[in-house]
Scaffold this active site. Structure first.
Site, PDB file in Angstrom:
ATOM      1  N   LYS A   1     -14.040  -8.721  -6.546  1.00  0.00           N
ATOM      2  CA  LYS A   1     -14.398  -8.906  -5.138  1.00  0.00           C
ATOM      3  C   LYS A   1     -15.917  -9.100  -5.017  1.00  0.00           C
ATOM      4  O   LYS A   1     -16.673  -8.154  -5.241  1.00  0.00           O
ATOM      5  CB  LYS A   1     -13.956  -7.693  -4.319  1.00  0.00           C
ATOM      6  CG  LYS A   1     -12.442  -7.490  -4.324  1.00  0.00           C
ATOM      7  CD  LYS A   1     -12.048  -6.250  -3.539  1.00  0.00           C
ATOM      8  CE  LYS A   1     -10.530  -6.123  -3.441  1.00  0.00           C
ATOM      9  NZ  LYS A   1     -10.101  -4.872  -2.792  1.00  0.00           N
TER      10      LYS A   1
ATOM     11  N   LYS B   1       0.844  -1.195   0.000  1.00  0.00           N
ATOM     12  CA  LYS B   1       0.000   0.000   0.000  1.00  0.00           C
ATOM     13  C   LYS B   1       0.883   1.251   0.000  1.00  0.00           C
ATOM     14  O   LYS B   1       1.661   1.469   0.949  1.00  0.00           O
ATOM     15  CB  LYS B   1      -0.915   0.010   1.232  1.00  0.00           C
ATOM     16  CG  LYS B   1      -1.727  -1.281   1.410  1.00  0.00           C
ATOM     17  CD  LYS B   1      -2.605  -1.578   0.206  1.00  0.00           C
ATOM     18  CE  LYS B   1      -3.357  -2.894   0.397  1.00  0.00           C
ATOM     19  NZ  LYS B   1      -4.133  -3.272  -0.799  1.00  0.00           N
TER      20      LYS B   1
HETATM   21 MG    MG Z   1      -6.895  -2.398  -3.937  1.00  0.00          MG
END
Ligand code: MG
Length: 372
Positions: free
Chosen positions: A265, A165
């Site tokens: 997702k 991240k």
């Molecule tokens: Mg992502």
């Protein structure tokens, strides 16, 4: 076979470590999960889970799932759970949008349909592809040194693919993070740099053209149009995630040539039914996909991993498992578990996860009447 009852539980899931993303703009300490069980008149029970990643990551929140159940659950009572597409159309007609609220019901329908057919869920979604599914780590935003330490720890746990991240208002710091990580990568390791929409297009172009990373950049900017603009000015492959909510969004991304891959997702898209449509479209247009869920226990993880396992290997990248970041585990030893960097799914019929009743406690709400 008919659905007789829908039981709903709310569980707060503490994270083992606080988690930062989008350059430290978003912090998470626990997740609000909604777990549901659909009981049938023939004694089968199907499980589903909806667990947004907090309420700042996507236009979704835990309380919204439970509020929507007053509208959606009665629609399913008395219906055959194997009529999955028809029941999704009924839910879409009653409540347009709100994909995250419908996802746990749809997952439980698939669990029931696969149990009724006496096959593992991945068989219903297209059948096994390969022997196992690789899993990837998730590396929280930090200083270059902190992030390298997390990569080394993840490598020691067997991970060969990492989601790091990054992103923020300091492009020089992001360049330093990427260069520090690239310097320690081994030949068989891969990193997806997940910006979580933190960059402006100019910052994205500045950072991506300053580094020689050999991997993916994920969701560099907020919108599809911004990411598409960056795609035209940079060389690295782009993966899209948060800006894609519907099949139409994916079609638009493909028309724009905005990406070479997407995150699929189920809890962002409305369940396994809609995620499967996107997965099949992605295979058709040549995308590579990380197939995993937004968050949750081993229930949500395992549902997503059944979809991943039934996806051609050349189109699937590694899958992340949220449950490894949680203090609680409702079904120890069951479902999709990381073993040396891969998941081998259970061959039991259905989803293959039944949460512990003591851990669940009494349900928050039980629906057993159809709308009159
Ligand atoms: Mg992502």
């Amino acid at each position: 076979m008919k659905i007789a009852r829908v039981s709903v539980w709310q569980k707060t899931l503490p994270l083992i470590h606080p988690y930062w993303l989008s350059g430290g703009r978003l912090k998470f300490e626990s997740l609000d999960s909604t777990i549901m069980r659909l009981d049938t008149d023939e004694g089968l029970s199907g499980w589903g889970e909806g667990c947004p990643w907090g309420h700042t990551y996507l236009p979704a929140f835990g309380g919204g799932i439970r509020a929507a159940m007053d509208l959606l659950a009665p629609l399913l009572i008395g219906q055959d759970p194997r009529q999955i597409d028809g029941l999704n159309r009924v839910m879409d007609a009653a409540l347009p949008g709100h994909p995250y609220a419908k996802a746990p019901l749809d997952i439980a329908l698939w669990d029931l349909a696969a149990q009724a057919a006496d096959v593992p869920l991945f068989v219903m979604l297209g059948g096994a592809q390969g022997r196992s599914t690789p899993v990837n780590s998730s590396i929280s935003t930090g200083t270059p040194e902190e992030m390298v330490d997390l990569i080394l720890s993840a490598r020691a746990e067997g991970y060969r693919t990492h989601s790091a991240k990054i992103g923020g208002s300091n492009p020089a710091l992001d360049v330093a993070r990427i260069e520090a990580i690239e310097a320690v990568l081994q030949n068989d390791e891969q990193v997806t740099y997940d910006v979580n929409r933190a960059w402006t297009p100019s910052q994205a172009v500045e950072v991506m053209n300053a580094v020689s990373a050999r991997s993916w950049f994920e969701q560099p900017c907020e919108t599809l149009d911004q990411c598409s603009h960056v795609r035209g000015l940079t060389g690295q492959p782009i993966m899209l995630d948060e800006c894609l909510h519907s099949f139409q969004d994916h079609l638009e991304a493909w028309k724009l040539g905005a990406c070479e891959g997407v995150k699929v997702k189920p809890n962002r898209l409305g369940g396994l039914s809609k995620a499967r449509q996107v997965r099949d479209f992605g295979v058709s247009v040549g995308w590579r996909m990380h197939i995993e869920d937004v968050g949750g226990t081993v229930i949500a993880d395992t549902a997503a991993l059944h979809l991943a396992f039934s996806t051609p290997e050349e189109h699937r990248l590694a899958s992340w498992l949220c449950h490894a970041h949680l203090t609680d585990d409702p079904a120890p030893g069951q479902g999709a578990r990381n073993k040396d960097g891969v998941v081998v799914l259970p061959r039991t019929p259905g989803l293959g996860v039944v949460p512990d009743e003591d851990w669940l406690g009494p349900p928050a709400t039980v629906y057993d009447r159809a709308l009159s």
